[in-house]
Design a protein around this motif. Structure first.
Motif, PDB file in Angstrom:
ATOM      1  N   ALA A 167       5.824  17.503  -2.542  1.00 58.16           N
ATOM      2  CA  ALA A 167       4.705  18.273  -3.073  1.00 58.16           C
ATOM      3  C   ALA A 167       4.574  19.604  -2.342  1.00 58.16           C
ATOM      4  O   ALA A 167       4.696  19.680  -1.122  1.00 58.16           O
ATOM      5  N   GLY A 168       4.337  20.651  -3.121  1.00 57.68           N
ATOM      6  CA  GLY A 168       4.109  21.969  -2.566  1.00 57.68           C
ATOM      7  C   GLY A 168       5.351  22.794  -2.325  1.00 57.68           C
ATOM      8  O   GLY A 168       5.249  23.967  -1.940  1.00 57.68           O
ATOM      9  N   GLN A 169       6.534  22.247  -2.561  1.00 56.03           N
ATOM     10  CA  GLN A 169       7.763  22.989  -2.300  1.00 56.03           C
ATOM     11  C   GLN A 169       8.078  23.977  -3.421  1.00 56.03           C
ATOM     12  O   GLN A 169       7.579  23.867  -4.540  1.00 56.03           O
ATOM     13  N   THR A 170       8.937  24.944  -3.079  1.00 54.20           N
ATOM     14  CA  THR A 170       9.444  25.916  -4.044  1.00 54.20           C
ATOM     15  C   THR A 170      10.904  25.589  -4.324  1.00 54.20           C
ATOM     16  O   THR A 170      11.697  25.437  -3.389  1.00 54.20           O
ATOM     17  N   VAL A 171      11.255  25.487  -5.597  1.00 53.62           N
ATOM     18  CA  VAL A 171      12.580  25.031  -6.017  1.00 53.62           C
ATOM     19  C   VAL A 171      13.207  26.082  -6.917  1.00 53.62           C
ATOM     20  O   VAL A 171      12.511  26.729  -7.714  1.00 53.62           O
ATOM     21  N   LEU A 172      14.513  26.237  -6.829  1.00 48.11           N
ATOM     22  CA  LEU A 172      15.276  27.109  -7.715  1.00 48.11           C
ATOM     23  C   LEU A 172      16.361  26.303  -8.398  1.00 48.11           C
ATOM     24  O   LEU A 172      17.145  25.613  -7.735  1.00 48.11           O
ATOM     25  N   ASP A 173      16.430  26.406  -9.729  1.00 52.12           N
ATOM     26  CA  ASP A 173      17.485  25.766 -10.513  1.00 52.12           C
ATOM     27  C   ASP A 173      18.450  26.848 -10.979  1.00 52.12           C
ATOM     28  O   ASP A 173      18.077  27.735 -11.755  1.00 52.12           O
ATOM     29  N   LEU A 174      19.684  26.784 -10.509  1.00 52.83           N
ATOM     30  CA  LEU A 174      20.712  27.748 -10.894  1.00 52.83           C
ATOM     31  C   LEU A 174      21.304  27.357 -12.234  1.00 52.83           C
ATOM     32  O   LEU A 174      21.900  26.287 -12.373  1.00 52.83           O
ATOM     33  N   GLY A 175      21.151  28.219 -13.239  1.00 53.67           N
ATOM     34  CA  GLY A 175      21.642  27.910 -14.576  1.00 53.67           C
ATOM     35  C   GLY A 175      20.764  26.864 -15.223  1.00 53.67           C
ATOM     36  O   GLY A 175      21.196  25.753 -15.542  1.00 53.67           O
ATOM     37  N   SER A 176      19.498  27.208 -15.442  1.00 54.33           N
ATOM     38  CA  SER A 176      18.482  26.218 -15.816  1.00 54.33           C
ATOM     39  C   SER A 176      18.549  25.766 -17.262  1.00 54.33           C
ATOM     40  O   SER A 176      17.892  24.793 -17.633  1.00 54.33           O
ATOM     41  N   GLY A 177      19.313  26.453 -18.118  1.00 49.98           N
ATOM     42  CA  GLY A 177      19.492  26.003 -19.494  1.00 49.98           C
ATOM     43  C   GLY A 177      18.181  25.787 -20.223  1.00 49.98           C
ATOM     44  O   GLY A 177      17.264  26.606 -20.162  1.00 49.98           O
ATOM     45  N   GLY A 178      18.056  24.627 -20.899  1.00 51.01           N
ATOM     46  CA  GLY A 178      16.853  24.316 -21.652  1.00 51.01           C
ATOM     47  C   GLY A 178      15.682  23.895 -20.801  1.00 51.01           C
ATOM     48  O   GLY A 178      14.600  23.630 -21.328  1.00 51.01           O
ATOM     49  N   GLY A 179      15.862  23.786 -19.489  1.00 49.48           N
ATOM     50  CA  GLY A 179      14.748  23.571 -18.576  1.00 49.48           C
ATOM     51  C   GLY A 179      14.483  22.152 -18.150  1.00 49.48           C
ATOM     52  O   GLY A 179      13.486  21.892 -17.470  1.00 49.48           O
TER      53      GLY A 179
ATOM     54  N   GLY B  85       4.428  19.208  -7.880  1.00 51.44           N
ATOM     55  CA  GLY B  85       3.008  19.248  -8.160  1.00 51.44           C
ATOM     56  C   GLY B  85       2.452  20.643  -8.357  1.00 51.44           C
ATOM     57  O   GLY B  85       3.169  21.647  -8.261  1.00 51.44           O
ATOM     58  N   PRO B  86       1.155  20.746  -8.612  1.00 51.95           N
ATOM     59  CA  PRO B  86       0.553  22.048  -8.935  1.00 51.95           C
ATOM     60  C   PRO B  86       0.599  23.057  -7.802  1.00 51.95           C
ATOM     61  O   PRO B  86       0.501  24.256  -8.047  1.00 51.95           O
ATOM     62  N   GLN B  87       0.729  22.589  -6.564  1.00 55.88           N
ATOM     63  CA  GLN B  87       0.826  23.518  -5.441  1.00 55.88           C
ATOM     64  C   GLN B  87       2.251  24.025  -5.215  1.00 55.88           C
ATOM     65  O   GLN B  87       2.470  24.923  -4.408  1.00 55.88           O
TER      66      GLN B  87
END
Length: 409
Positions: A69-81, A92-94
């Motif tokens: 919870a609370g982390q920042t994530v990056l998806d490389l080549g996120s496509g349809g999501g 989560g929301p944070q």
């Protein structure tokens, strides 16, 4: 397949998914038998049908990313999501999840899927995975799902992943790799069959590029077998942890003046080694291995505040996994944990490189260095008495070593 052709290909798939059609990145038989798409997921019930339909991955990176919870994530080549939306639920929301994709059609599809899912903590960015449109040290975790194999410059992709990660950040992706040596024809056939347009990396090559980018604690676990040596895999690695305001990264030629200045400052104390004057940069690099060189740098100014590097102890093959290391910290930055962070990163990288023994010699008067090394698993194996004359005095040297727990010796 050229870069523009790859974009066009995935844009067409996005439009097909948006129109309600099932999509596959390779032959339908290979797609279904290889476990591609949504087959690797177990938590799809709350996701929009369009995100599930557009899933083209080769695994489930979210399942191994250890998101909190609370982390920042990056998806490389996120496509349809699909992986962005699954990650958004975990942080989560944070927390915040970014998806970057080079296809405008994929981004439009992903944004519609996010809106339908009610995800407010996601953002989709237009850009390439070789040039991520995010600042340095801005995310906690980088994920990706069967996209890095599509890049024609995988070293740039991994360097970007390292750049955007905060110290201690994690890299966890699903990808396609090549296991073992293949003749060119079999390799091309496998790649065409499963859609690896720019060529999958061999496992050893993946490890090498991750290490060159600066990652440690590399783990590659093979999963689905696609035939002809092509395998899906989970690839995990870590950006070394550093103190506040610091980053540990591979040493560069542009660091030369600062590295040598720190080296000279250490020698000037009379307790760091028998040398009295540092070599030239050419001499420094010639005496040390081209890998296993790291610096600790201030993230604001870029100033190098410490370094560690390794030398081979012998050219004989039997000693291939034995290295001798040196570690120096700027005299104005000592007692701040920099040496410990550098040495911990070096130990992890050495284990990744197959090193089974790290050794060094320390003057017995250098109590701080001996304490640091012993705290990180080094042991004293003996003392060489009066082994060299330094500034008119005959000096003892305490021999220390650390044996790897990874190689089974």
């Amino acid at each position: 397949m050229a870069y523009d052709e790859i974009i066009d290909h995935y844009s067409a798939l996005a439009r097909a998914a948006d129109a309600g059609r099932s999509v596959a990145d390779c032959g339908q038989d290979a797609f279904e038998q290889g476990g591609f798409g949504a087959a690797g997921y177990e938590e799809l019930g709350m996701l929009p049908e369009g995100a599930v339909r557009a899933s083209l991955g080769c695994g489930n990176p979210v399942a191994v990313a250890e998101l909190r919870a609370g982390q920042t994530v990056l998806d490389l080549g996120s496509g349809g999501g699909i992986d962005v939306l699954l990650s958004a639920r975990r942080v989560g929301p944070q927390g915040t999840v970014y998806g970057v994709d080079a296809s405008a059609d994929m981004l439009a599809l992903a944004r519609r899927n996010a809106e339908q899912a009610g995800a407010r903590n996601v953002e989709f960015l237009h850009g390439s995975i070789e040039h991520v449109p995010l600042p340095d040290r801005s995310v906690d975790v980088v994920i990706s799902n069967c996209v890095i194999n599509l890049s024609g410059d995988k070293a740039a992709v991994l360097a970007e992943a390292f750049r955007v990660l905060r110290p201690g950040g994690r890299f966890g992706v699903s990808d396609v790799v090549v296991d073992g040596a293949l003749d060119p024809e079999r390799r091309r056939a496998a790649e065409q069959r499963i859609g690896c347009a720019a060529g999958a990396l061999p496992v050893a090559g993946y490890r090498k590029l991750l290490a060159a980018a600066g990652f440690t604690d590399v783990r590659i676990v093979l999963t689905a077998d696609h035939g002809d040596g092509a395998r899906s895999a989970i690839v995990q690695a870590v950006k070394p942890t550093a103190g506040k305001g610091l980053e540990i990264r591979p040493m560069r030629a542009s660091d030369a003046d600062q590295v040598l200045a720190i080296y000279q400052a250490g020698l000037d104390t009379g307790q760091a080694g028998f040398e009295t004057v540092t070599p030239s940069w050419e001499g420094f690099t010639a005496a040390r291995l081209p890998h296993l060189r790291y610096v600790a740098a201030d993230t604001g100014s870029g100033q190098v505040v410490g370094w560690v590097a390794a030398s081979a102890v012998s050219s004989r093959p039997v000693y291939a996994g034995v290295v001798e290391h040196s570690i120096y910290v700027h005299p104005g930055c000592q007692a701040h944990g920099i040496g410990r962070a550098l040495l911990a990163a070096f130990i992890a990288a050495a284990g990744d490189a197959g090193v089974w023994t790290i050794q060094s010699g320390v003057f017995p008067e250098n109590a701080a260095s001996l304490a640091l090394h012993q705290a990180l698993g080094f042991r004293v194996v003996g003392t060489r008495e009066r082994i060299g004359c330094h500034r008119g005095l005959w000096r003892d040297v305490v021999m220390i070593e650390r044996r790897s727990t990874l190689t089974g010796i």
